[in-house]
Each structure stands twice: as C-alpha cells, then as structure tokens.
Design an enzyme around this catalytic site. Structure first.
Site, short mmCIF file in Angstrom:
data_model
loop_
_atom_site.label_atom_id
_atom_site.label_comp_id
_atom_site.label_asym_id
_atom_site.label_seq_id
_atom_site.Cartn_x
_atom_site.Cartn_y
_atom_site.Cartn_z
N HIS A 30 0.82 -1.21 0.00
CA HIS A 30 0.00 0.00 0.00
C HIS A 30 0.86 1.26 0.00
O HIS A 30 1.97 1.26 0.51
CB HIS A 30 -0.91 0.02 1.22
CG HIS A 30 -1.95 -1.06 1.20
ND1 HIS A 30 -3.13 -0.93 0.50
CD2 HIS A 30 -1.99 -2.29 1.78
CE1 HIS A 30 -3.85 -2.04 0.66
NE2 HIS A 30 -3.19 -2.88 1.43
N SER A 44 -4.00 -5.55 7.75
CA SER A 44 -3.60 -4.63 6.69
C SER A 44 -3.34 -3.25 7.29
O SER A 44 -4.10 -2.81 8.14
CB SER A 44 -4.72 -4.53 5.66
OG SER A 44 -4.36 -3.61 4.66
#
Lengths: 487, 411
Positions: free
Chosen positions: A50, A342
């Site tokens: 990310h 995450s």
C-alpha cells in the site's frame, strides 16, 4: 535446546523480523506451528504494498506503512522476488464519494505519501483503465503502491534469514511461555522445552493467546475473514492498476488487481468469524465479492468462467485498533508484535526495524555480523531463462530443468526438486515456491507427478505426502491395499 | 533450427491418427511432440471398455485402442518426442519446445496439427464454497492416480457431475472397495452417455441425485463432509433441502475445456461455443496450414470420432506439404440455431461430403434436425451428452453462404 531469542510465527511479520535479526550476532530461533513458512494469514491476502493514505495520521500503522513501502523495493531485489509498482487508484463513482477521495488525499499528504494525484478527467481515466466502470468520476492515484507475492516473500525472507544463521523449526506449536521472577526463561512446545530469555510474539491471529501466556491481556484478536477469487492469466492486463473502491470504516473494500504472476485477483470482503481456523468461503461472501468487483469493473460479469480458484484468509484485528508493537517491564524479554492486519504486509520491514529499536532499548547487546549476506538466489525458472535468453546458453547442468511438470505455469522438474531442497515438504509448499499447481488446471495434471517427486526426494511413502501438513494426506491408500490386509 | 514437414502437437488419440494419416498421405518428415512420458494421452488411464465400437467394430479398453495406433506409428517409422512440452508456436510455423534431452528445441514446420486435447474444469470454475482440504480431485486426476499410479484417493466418495469420467470413476471406486455415497448432478438429466449411467451407476446401485448441487465443503486437513441441496429451475439451491454427507473424497466431473493456450498465443480464432478453434471441413483453422483435431476443437464423447477428425487433419496437413491441398473459394458458414449448442466444422465448401458434429442443448425425443431450409434429418432421441453426427453430401447443399442448424420436435 537453547536460543538467545525466539520468534513465534513464520508469517510475513515473523520472517521479516528474523531476517532483520540475522544481521546481528544472536542465536535466533523461529518457531512455526504449521508445516511451512507463510501458511497462516500470509498465504491468503491480496499481496498489495500500500501507498499509505488509508490510515489515520499519527497511528503506528500510518507511519510504518509509508516507511515499509519505501523499504520493499530493495528487499525484493535482494531476495530475488518480483515486486511491481503498478500504482493504485481509489475510484469514486458517485458524487458523495468524491469527498472521501479528497479526504484520503489530505490524509495521505499528512502521512507523507509521495506523488498522490487526483485524476478527474473521465476521458483520461477510461483511457488509462479501459475496463473500469463508465460511471467513474474521479480517482486518487498513488504511484507508490505496488504488488508482491506475500508467500513468496515470507519464504524468501526465511531462506535468507536461515542462510544468515537463523534456525527454523516447523510444526512447533508454543504451548506456554515459562517465566521466572518477571523474566522469560523459556518456552514449552509440542516438541519439548526451549530455553531463552527473549520472545517475539508474531503469532498473527493467535498473538493474543501467546501474549496471554505472559499475563499480558490488554487486547484480544478477532479473526476477520476475507474471501477472494483468482482468475485466469488470460486476463493479464485487464486492469493495470490496483483498483480500490472508496473505503468503508471496516475495510479498504473489494479490490480488483493483477498479481505478480499475471492473474487477476478480486477481494476481499470483511466478516468477523468465531473460529481462528474458519477459512471457509461462503456463497453470500463470494457473491458479495464478485458483485463488489463488478461495480468497479463491470465487464467481470462475463468472466466468471475464468475463475480458477477461490480462497479465504483471516485478518488479525486487534481490539486496540492499531498495531501493537511493544516491550514490557514485566515480563522482561517479551515483545508483542500483534494485531498486524492490513497494511501489515506493507509495513512488515518497518515493523522489523521498530522491533530492533525495542531490543536495543532493552539494553540487549546487538552486535552486527560482518558476514551478513542480504541476497538470496531465487529458484532458477526454466521458462524465464528461455524468454530472457533466446539461445538459452545457460542451460542448467541438471537435465530435470528441461522436463516440464506443470503445463499451465511451465514449471520444470528441476525447479520442483530445488524447492524441495530448499524446504518444501508438502504439496502447498511446492506450489508457493514454484507455482506448480497454481495455474488454470489447478493441479489436475501435475498432482500425480508432484506426489511422485515429493515421495522420491523426501524418501517417503506416497500416503505420507500431505497437501499442507498434519492429516492432509492426498493419496491415503494404495489400490488393493484392503484386500491385502484381509488376506 | 530443425525442419520438419508436419509437426503434431500431442500424441493422444487425435495426434496419433493425424500423424499416421499424414505419413500415409505422403508427408515424409512427421514429428509428434508429446508432453507425457508415453504416447497415447488420456486413453492410457482409461482401463474400462467401450472404445472402438464404431472405428474397429470391437469393444476395446483405452490402452488396447490406442496401442493399435502406437503400433502403426512404430511400423511407419513416425518420429516422436516424449516428455516434450511445446511452449510457443508462431504463425509462420516456428515452434519452441523443451525437454530434458534436447533442452530448448527450435523447429520449423510446413504444416502443424494441434491435438492438445482438453483439461478438466477445477473447483474454482464453479466457485463451490467451503474449506480447501485435501481430498478434492477432478475425475481424471483421481483416475490417473488410481489406474496408472496405483493409489486409492479415498474410501467414502461423493461425485459432483455426471460426466462420463465421473460415472466411470464411480464404478471404479466401488470395484476398489470404496463406497460411492452419491453422484450429484445439477441438470435434470445425466451429463454422460446413457450406457454409462446404466452400467456404472444403476448396476451398482449408486444414487444419482439429479437437480442437486454441492453447497458446502467442510474439513480442515482432509475432507470431512459435503452439503448437497436440491436446485430450482434456475439452478439456485432450495433452502431447507440441504443434506450433509460424510465423506473423505469429492470428485469433480463438471466439464472439460479444450486446451487452447497455444492456439490463443498463435492468434487463431476461437469459437466461444466450443472453446476450440473455428475449423473447416479439412480441420484447417483460421491460419493457413494450421490444423486442429480431437478434443482441442470441441469435447467429444467418443474416441472414435476423435480418431476420424485426426485423420482428416493429418491428411490435409500432408497435402499442404505436398502442395495438393484443395482450397475452395466457396465458404458456407454453419451456425447453431434453436436447441443447438454448436456445430463443427463451422465452415464447409459444399463441394464434397462432410461429417457434421452437432451438440444439442437439451434432451428431446422425436426430433427433426434441420440444416438450412431444405434438409431435415430425423432422430428418435437427442441428448447433450451424445454428439449427433450427420453426413452431409455435396448435392444436398443448396444455400451458398450460410446454413443454420436447428433441432425441433417433429411435426
């Protein structure tokens, strides 16, 4: 048995920490309860590195995500694993979603995410992503986002750590942590006692249970299941960026992305489950995922026949909400690395840095090794040597590299044998190291060959070959075996 | 770069008959490239009988059937390479293949016959929810494990799909002492040949659950249980009809897909209805000198027809090499109309007799098969599992550009 430091958990977090620690003169042991590295949450996630605009500024997550993103390219290069900076888009299709996009961009800037850009020219959006919904209004483009294979990464990290002296013990489940006078003295496992003064808890969804063994109970972990589809490589290029919808408070939403291998991946949804072993996909869940993906890429509606597999993974959602990376006065020698959901994969290298910092603060003697070698040779792929070198002058010495076993992914026998020599001892272990069985026929043709090769190389009976360890035998009986027994 | 006349990709039933016919027609340098460790393809694992009833007028098992062709290959001195994977074919008929003896092999052919066969649909294609334990196999994989490698994959079996391999495997499991709990079929009729339903299920009292599907798979390490449910007319599971079946093995026999990855790479046109290349009566694809035959074109239910299509492809590939290939200007396209899934070949010249393979969508009795407006063939019964083969003579073809094939109730 004895070790200076024990890491519990061979997922992406444990292996990144192991490799980081292998730089120092320290006897490190990594214990993993499954049959191989990366068999927990690591094997079942989207594989996205990310950019770092999602997390609230000031959180540990936000800081470590952006830092991790900058560290991955070099690590991937050192380990010889693919990392592709595809860039990501958060896509708004409704007016009210546009505000969220602006908010995300501001957040990203506060998190020091470089290069964020809003694309609001619909023509340009449709030109850059021809298969995206024509309802698209604008997108937040993050050029630093990328993709990686999470299990390949964990395996490569573990291999490199091992070559730098870290011991790895598989199928080793921690039953208790032994304390004396507020300090760790060892761990008790299904394989016996191991003495140590330091334990790093990287046990993923089980990290609350490991923490509780030290009397540290201020958080709990809820498994949050995400379901996925993987589609045929013939759809390589169908999307060019990682496509996110506008996030909800629960998750970043259902993503459409390619994988480093060239498949298309769709997922995940997010549902709390009761059991930490509940890796079942569900009909409503799968529908939710496919419908979610179709909102971004409507053409997927006609691609259902190109699905090659479905799977589910579990996120380790902590009751705290943020990553828990901390050392304690009591017991001394215990470090929690828990609640790593995450962007845990992205943050992993930065998490490892933070752990080193904690160890240094704990007045551990961390002396760097002189002979630390950061690079790892990846398995020699026949098909790659063919495409990069038309004359294939570097024909491997072992003719097995010319014998193709997996037709769909073009994996040679040499590669499979090499994977076994590097530690693969199960069907899935070979799959994650070589991609044999991961293609469009899903092992239909290569399963008998893999059983034969595993059995030959490991000198085991075929019935002892398992899919993923424990009792997952693939061919439990021989033909006419029961007749023989009756006689 | 090695030069060859006809390169044949695949040494199964289609490839071997193509090779034999190419050689007999006069191509000198014919080379069969086979990725398996022996010639014969999938027939080597089909130890049941029922092969050759049409071609040899004999009832043979798979290895018996294919061994006759392998013998001829040897007699004719046809060259072949085993354990050899073709990685790439270019439209100018250059091939890149690979094996452990030669390493990378670069070949230049004058004509190519694609005979790669088909593969089985995996679980993902149906997206059956549940866990992913050991014990889930496609029928062909379980068959290979049992009848070539000698392993029994489990003892309490559920089979999803009543395709022929699934039916054959049901019987094989019983013969090997395993219990087949049920064969589960989504459609209201079986997917395999009628004779297989009788001989493999009914004779062994194996329950066939029509209009049922599997809605869940349980088990962490090895399969423990599957859930079946009845489906409605739209194939949606009906709530309340779920039943759990304890089992250690789930066999999937849910369909075959022509294996056309090489063909796609070549850029030849693929018919979405068959999953294989468009072909004409010579089994030539959309690229000149590139032929296709057998299950790579469409999935056959009888090997006899595979053999015949291989013969056509092999013969014409040789004619390309010998420069005697008949190229007709006329091109009549055949398309699938009412109750027809597909027709092969998709193009004919109308200048000579041709066998049409027609796959119907739904079973029907007392039907008339219309080819264009002029021609009607009567059949007492048609089933999706049983390909209809009709011979069309050149003088029967009136239309010049397009013929639609429909199947309807006889009036």
């Amino acid at each position: 048995m004895k070790a200076d430091l024990i890491i519990i958990g061979g997922g992406i977090v444990g292996t990144t920490i192991a490799r980081e620690l292998s730089k120092y003169k320290l006897q490190v042991l990594l214990v993993e309860k499954e049959a191989d590295i990366g068999f927990g949450s690591t094997k079942a996630n989207t594989g996205i590195i990310h950019a770092g605009y999602d997390d609230i500024p000031g959180t540990i997550k936000a800081n470590l995500c952006v830092r991790g993103n900058t560290l991955w390219p070099q690590i991937a290069a050192e380990l010889g694993i693919p990392f592709i900076r595809t860039g990501s888009w958060v896509v708004a299709c409704k007016d009210e979603e546009a505000n969220t996009i602006l908010k995300l961009k501001r957040r990203g800037i506060m998190n020091n995410v470089p290069g964020l850009q809003i694309i609001d020219d619909r023509k340009q959006l449709l030109m850059l992503e021809p298969n995206i919904s024509n309802k698209v209004l604008l997108a937040l483009y993050a050029p630093t986002a990328g993709i990686i294979s999470p299990y390949e990464a964990a395996i490569a990290l573990a291999e490199n750590a091992y070559h730098n002296g870290v011991q790895i013990q598989l199928e080793t489940e921690v039953k208790d942590i032994l304390l004396e006078k507020n300090a760790i003295v060892g761990i008790r496992t299904n394989r016996g006692l191991i003495e140590t003064n330091s334990v790093i808890n990287a046990a993923g969804i089980y990290s609350d249970e490991i923490s509780a063994m030290c009397g540290i109970n201020h958080f709990s972990i809820t498994p949050v299941r995400g379901e996925y589809f993987v589609l045929d490589k013939n759809l390589n290029g169908y999307v060019r960026h990682i496509l996110f919808p506008v996030p909800t408070p629960v998750s970043k939403g259902i993503v459409v992305s390619k994988t480093v291998a060239g498949n298309l991946i769709i997922g995940p949804n997010a549902n709390n489950v009761n059991e930490k072993t509940d890796l079942a996909t569900t009909k409503p869940g799968l529908n939710e995922v496919f419908e979610g993906a179709q909102k971004l890429v409507p053409g997927l509606a006609s691609k259902r026949g190109m699905v090659i597999t479905i799977f589910a993974g579990l996120r380790a959602e902590s009751s705290i909400g943020d990553f828990i990376i901390e050392a304690y006065d009591s017991p001394r020698g215990f470090i929690n690395v828990a609640g790593i959901k995450s962007p845990g994969l992205t943050a992993a290298p930065a998490i490892a840095e933070k752990v080193i910092q904690l160890l240094k603060n704990m007045d551990s003697d961390l002396n760097e090794k002189k002979n630390y070698n950061p690079s790892r040779e990846s398995i020699q792929r026949t098909i790659d040597s063919l495409s990069t070198n038309q004359s294939w002058t570097n024909m491997p010495k072992d003719p097995n590299y010319g014998h193709m076993i997996c037709r769909c992914e073009h994996v040679s026998e040499g590669e499979i044998v090499e994977a076994i020599q590097r530690g693969a001892n199960t069907f899935d272990g070979i799959k994650f190291r070589t991609r044999a069985g991961m293609g469009r026929c899903q092992g239909g043709f290569c399963t008998p060959h893999l059983i034969r090769i595993l059995s030959r190389e490991l000198d085991l009976k075929a019935k002892s070959i398992t899919k993923h360890g424990r009792f997952s035998s693939i061919v439990p009986y021989e033909v006419k075996e029961s007749l023989m027994e009756e006689r | 770069m090695q030069n060859i006349d006809v390169a044949i990709i695949g040494g199964g039933a289609a490839g071997l008959s193509a090779a034999i016919e190419a050689k007999k027609t006069g191509a000198e340098n014919v080379l069969v490239l086979e990725r398996g460790e022996e010639l014969g393809g999938i027939l080597q694992q089909c130890i049941h009988t029922g092969f050759g009833l049409h071609y040899f007028k004999e009832n043979l098992n798979g290895p018996e059937y294919i061994s006759r062709f392998i013998k001829t290959v040897h007699e004719l001195g046809i060259d072949y390479k085993l354990n050899t994977m073709v990685l790439q074919i270019s439209p100018n008929k250059k091939l890149l293949a690979m094996n452990s003896v030669d390493g990378p092999l670069r070949l230049q052919a004058k004509a190519i016959v694609l005979a790669m066969g088909c593969r089985e649909k995996p679980r993902g294609a149906l997206a059956i929810p549940g866990t992913r334990p050991a014990g889930i196999f496609t029928a062909g994989t379980a068959q290979r494990l049992m009848d070539v490698e000698g392993y029994l994959v489990g003892k309490k079996i559920v089979i999803l799909g009543s395709g022929d391999i699934g039916l054959i495997m049901a019987r094989r499991f019983v013969m090997e002492g395993a219990k087949v709990e049920a064969v589960v079929e989504l459609m209201p009729y079986p997917g395999g040949l009628h004779r297989n339903v009788v001989q493999c299920l009914e004779d062994f009292q194996i329950p066939l659950l029509l209009q049922h599907t599997i809605t869940n798979i349980q088990g962490r390490d090895r399969l423990k249980r599957v859930t079946t449910a009845k489906v409605d007319k739209r194939f949606t599971p009906i709530p309340g009809t779920e039943k759990n079946i304890e089992c250690d093995t789930l066999i999937l026999s849910v369909g075959l897909i022509p294996e056309n990855e090489l063909s796609r790479g070549l850029g030849i046109l693929i018919d979405t209805k068959t999953g294989g290349p468009f072909v004409d009566e010579h089994m030539e694809t959309s690229e000149r000198g590139l032929f296709a035959c057998g299950n790579v074109v469409h999935v056959h239910d009888l090997v006899d027809h595979v053999t015949w299509s291989g013969e056509v492809a092999g013969k014409n590939a040789a004619r390309v090499v010998l420069d005697t290939f008949p190229r007709y200007k006329e091109r009549i396209s055949l398309s699938a109309g009412r109750n027809v899934q597909y027709v092969v070949p998709q193009f004919i010249s109308g200048k000579k007799p041709v066998n049409l393979s027609i796959r119907v969508k739904r079973p029907a009795r007392r039907v008339e098969i219309n080819i264009g407006n002029e021609l009607a063939f009567h059949k007492p019964v048609v089933r999706p599992s049983e390909m209809v083969v009709l011979t069309l003579r050149e003088n029967q073809i009136m239309e010049k550009t397009k013929l639609t094939v429909i199947v309807r109730k006889r009036r």
